[in-house]
Write a protein that holds these residues in place. Sequence first.
Motif, PDB file in Angstrom:
ATOM      1  N   ALA A 166      66.735  73.302   8.464  1.00 38.95           N
ATOM      2  CA  ALA A 166      66.437  73.293   7.001  1.00 38.95           C
ATOM      3  C   ALA A 166      65.340  72.775   6.822  1.00 38.95           C
ATOM      4  O   ALA A 166      65.057  71.654   7.399  1.00 38.95           O
ATOM      5  CB  ALA A 166      67.677  72.907   6.140  1.00 38.95           C
ATOM      6  N   ARG A 171      67.983  69.995   2.285  1.00 35.99           N
ATOM      7  CA  ARG A 171      68.777  69.113   2.753  1.00 35.99           C
ATOM      8  C   ARG A 171      69.149  68.134   1.822  1.00 35.99           C
ATOM      9  O   ARG A 171      70.446  67.580   1.524  1.00 35.99           O
ATOM     10  CB  ARG A 171      68.697  68.663   4.204  1.00 35.99           C
ATOM     11  CG  ARG A 171      69.461  67.578   4.727  1.00 35.99           C
ATOM     12  CD  ARG A 171      68.970  66.937   5.760  1.00 35.99           C
ATOM     13  NE  ARG A 171      68.138  66.030   5.228  1.00 35.99           N
ATOM     14  CZ  ARG A 171      67.023  65.148   6.285  1.00 35.99           C
ATOM     15  NH1 ARG A 171      67.325  65.205   7.422  1.00 35.99           N
ATOM     16  NH2 ARG A 171      66.180  64.353   5.508  1.00 35.99           N
ATOM     17  N   VAL A 188      72.332  79.588   1.854  1.00 34.55           N
ATOM     18  CA  VAL A 188      72.108  80.015   3.277  1.00 34.55           C
ATOM     19  C   VAL A 188      71.475  81.187   3.258  1.00 34.55           C
ATOM     20  O   VAL A 188      71.597  81.992   2.696  1.00 34.55           O
ATOM     21  CB  VAL A 188      73.615  79.801   4.014  1.00 34.55           C
ATOM     22  CG1 VAL A 188      74.510  80.895   3.234  1.00 34.55           C
ATOM     23  CG2 VAL A 188      73.525  80.318   5.402  1.00 34.55           C
ATOM     24  N   LEU A 189      70.815  81.420   4.546  1.00 35.24           N
ATOM     25  CA  LEU A 189      70.286  82.851   4.834  1.00 35.24           C
ATOM     26  C   LEU A 189      70.983  83.459   5.933  1.00 35.24           C
ATOM     27  O   LEU A 189      71.410  82.822   6.869  1.00 35.24           O
ATOM     28  CB  LEU A 189      68.648  82.156   5.421  1.00 35.24           C
ATOM     29  CG  LEU A 189      67.903  81.524   4.602  1.00 35.24           C
ATOM     30  CD1 LEU A 189      66.293  81.378   5.337  1.00 35.24           C
ATOM     31  CD2 LEU A 189      67.469  82.175   3.257  1.00 35.24           C
ATOM     32  N   GLN A 198      75.457  82.250  10.966  1.00 39.82           N
ATOM     33  CA  GLN A 198      75.513  81.018   9.900  1.00 39.82           C
ATOM     34  C   GLN A 198      77.121  81.028   9.579  1.00 39.82           C
ATOM     35  O   GLN A 198      77.631  80.026   9.349  1.00 39.82           O
ATOM     36  CB  GLN A 198      74.763  81.541   8.812  1.00 39.82           C
ATOM     37  CG  GLN A 198      73.368  81.278   8.874  1.00 39.82           C
ATOM     38  CD  GLN A 198      72.612  82.312   9.765  1.00 39.82           C
ATOM     39  OE1 GLN A 198      71.644  81.975  10.444  1.00 39.82           O
ATOM     40  NE2 GLN A 198      72.984  83.708   9.838  1.00 39.82           N
ATOM     41  N   VAL A 223      62.047  82.632   9.373  1.00 39.17           N
ATOM     42  CA  VAL A 223      61.426  81.292   9.490  1.00 39.17           C
ATOM     43  C   VAL A 223      60.747  80.825   8.209  1.00 39.17           C
ATOM     44  O   VAL A 223      60.888  79.460   7.775  1.00 39.17           O
ATOM     45  CB  VAL A 223      60.533  81.302  10.749  1.00 39.17           C
ATOM     46  CG1 VAL A 223      60.017  79.839  10.893  1.00 39.17           C
ATOM     47  CG2 VAL A 223      61.374  81.707  11.920  1.00 39.17           C
ATOM     48  N   ILE A 226      63.208  79.596   5.562  1.00 41.15           N
ATOM     49  CA  ILE A 226      63.701  78.317   5.996  1.00 41.15           C
ATOM     50  C   ILE A 226      62.765  77.178   5.333  1.00 41.15           C
ATOM     51  O   ILE A 226      62.893  76.031   4.890  1.00 41.15           O
ATOM     52  CB  ILE A 226      64.185  78.061   7.355  1.00 41.15           C
ATOM     53  CG1 ILE A 226      65.252  79.347   7.642  1.00 41.15           C
ATOM     54  CG2 ILE A 226      64.574  76.687   7.639  1.00 41.15           C
ATOM     55  CD1 ILE A 226      65.636  79.043   9.002  1.00 41.15           C
ATOM     56  N   ARG A 227      61.516  77.203   6.109  1.00 38.30           N
ATOM     57  CA  ARG A 227      60.262  76.413   5.605  1.00 38.30           C
ATOM     58  C   ARG A 227      60.211  76.186   3.924  1.00 38.30           C
ATOM     59  O   ARG A 227      59.908  74.918   3.890  1.00 38.30           O
ATOM     60  CB  ARG A 227      59.099  76.750   6.356  1.00 38.30           C
ATOM     61  CG  ARG A 227      59.008  76.671   8.014  1.00 38.30           C
ATOM     62  CD  ARG A 227      57.806  77.319   8.421  1.00 38.30           C
ATOM     63  NE  ARG A 227      57.926  77.211  10.000  1.00 38.30           N
ATOM     64  CZ  ARG A 227      57.169  77.935  10.640  1.00 38.30           C
ATOM     65  NH1 ARG A 227      56.720  79.103  10.327  1.00 38.30           N
ATOM     66  NH2 ARG A 227      57.263  77.810  12.073  1.00 38.30           N
ATOM     67  N   TRP A 232      69.034  77.370   4.250  1.00 37.91           N
ATOM     68  CA  TRP A 232      69.184  76.849   5.744  1.00 37.91           C
ATOM     69  C   TRP A 232      69.588  78.155   6.598  1.00 37.91           C
ATOM     70  O   TRP A 232      70.245  79.087   5.960  1.00 37.91           O
ATOM     71  CB  TRP A 232      70.146  75.859   5.946  1.00 37.91           C
ATOM     72  CG  TRP A 232      71.633  76.093   5.789  1.00 37.91           C
ATOM     73  CD1 TRP A 232      72.485  76.127   4.713  1.00 37.91           C
ATOM     74  CD2 TRP A 232      72.513  76.466   6.877  1.00 37.91           C
ATOM     75  NE1 TRP A 232      73.737  76.591   5.022  1.00 37.91           N
ATOM     76  CE2 TRP A 232      73.942  76.836   6.176  1.00 37.91           C
ATOM     77  CE3 TRP A 232      72.417  76.686   8.097  1.00 37.91           C
ATOM     78  CZ2 TRP A 232      74.947  77.131   6.996  1.00 37.91           C
ATOM     79  CZ3 TRP A 232      73.607  77.108   8.939  1.00 37.91           C
ATOM     80  CH2 TRP A 232      74.670  77.450   8.338  1.00 37.91           C
ATOM     81  N   GLY A 233      69.280  78.084   7.683  1.00 42.74           N
ATOM     82  CA  GLY A 233      69.704  79.297   8.746  1.00 42.74           C
ATOM     83  C   GLY A 233      69.726  78.713  10.188  1.00 42.74           C
ATOM     84  O   GLY A 233      69.390  77.595  10.477  1.00 42.74           O
ATOM     85  N   LEU A 235      68.042  78.850  13.333  1.00 42.05           N
ATOM     86  CA  LEU A 235      67.039  79.414  13.704  1.00 42.05           C
ATOM     87  C   LEU A 235      66.934  79.212  15.422  1.00 42.05           C
ATOM     88  O   LEU A 235      67.355  78.389  15.904  1.00 42.05           O
ATOM     89  CB  LEU A 235      66.047  78.217  13.130  1.00 42.05           C
ATOM     90  CG  LEU A 235      64.311  78.765  13.576  1.00 42.05           C
ATOM     91  CD1 LEU A 235      64.096  79.505  13.098  1.00 42.05           C
ATOM     92  CD2 LEU A 235      63.700  77.277  12.937  1.00 42.05           C
ATOM     93  N   LEU A 249      60.684  70.928   9.336  1.00 44.95           N
ATOM     94  CA  LEU A 249      62.171  71.021   9.338  1.00 44.95           C
ATOM     95  C   LEU A 249      63.069  70.214   9.901  1.00 44.95           C
ATOM     96  O   LEU A 249      62.336  69.252  10.474  1.00 44.95           O
ATOM     97  CB  LEU A 249      62.434  72.313  10.177  1.00 44.95           C
ATOM     98  CG  LEU A 249      61.603  73.809   9.691  1.00 44.95           C
ATOM     99  CD1 LEU A 249      61.916  74.998  10.752  1.00 44.95           C
ATOM    100  CD2 LEU A 249      62.224  74.121   8.303  1.00 44.95           C
TER     101      LEU A 249
END
Length: 290
Positions: A166, A171, A188-189, A198, A223, A226-227, A232-233, A235, A249
């Motif tokens: 994440a 977070r 969440v992704l 997930q 990606v 998430i960045r 979150w995921g 990765l 991250l």
Amino acid sequence: MNFEHLRALAAVIDEGTFEAAADRLHISPSAVSQRIKALEKSAGRVVVRRAVPCTATDAGSALLRLARQVQLLEAEAREALGSQPSAVTATPLAVNADSLATWFLPVLVDAAGWADATLDLHVEDQDHSSRLLRQGDVLAAVTSDPAPVNGCRAVRLGAMRYVPAAAPGLRDRFTGADGVVDWEAMPVLQFNAKDELQRGFLASRRVSGAPPMHTVPSSEAFVAAIRAGLGWGMLPELQAGSDFDDGRLVLLDDRAHHDVVLYWQSWTLQSSRLDRLTTAVRRAGTRLRT
């Protein structure tokens, strides 16, 4: 089985319509229809579902596998005989999106030097790619299925490791003063509906609620999301690069990970083109965890 009838079947399934298949084969649509009907008469059953796009029946899938094998071996036989210049053959194969974005890339570099073959990549989840082999859609596949499809051989490549990642800001927003993450509230992704990574992580933490879920069906965009802090995921470790080291991250749990073991399944043909592809894939797969 007439080679021209098999070639017509492959063209109809690849192109989706009889008209497009006729253009590819440089014959009339009625000639394509006649060849398919002759093939169905020979097989004693329907091999093509007449829809848009056309698809193969179960019987058609068996013949489609044969058609692709014949095309590959015919091209190599003509090349060996020196009867004509090397024919350029299409090489259909299935690769999951995360592999294509990471360790599989050197295969594309190798293929750039193959004057006698083109790649026809089918992006499919590793848990479902073996289905394309059974249907005859591809010659080979990166899959998580260790059991060889009938007529294929399976070689273990290694494991892709996925970690819960994440953006630091995301977070921090969903972490209480006690240091406990609110998993039911933090977005969440998921890559697509088939992505269970997930959900599996949340189930391991006994999270009963359903957090907000974003769907991002692209490895590169996943990606980036998430960045950006969208959610979150899980990765791929290979895709994170230096993001954890430079703080872009953070790991949500430095002890949690999920390893997906990958296999290379390909038809058991004596084919120099297929052997060359297998060698390239196995060499690229050395980046995976053993």
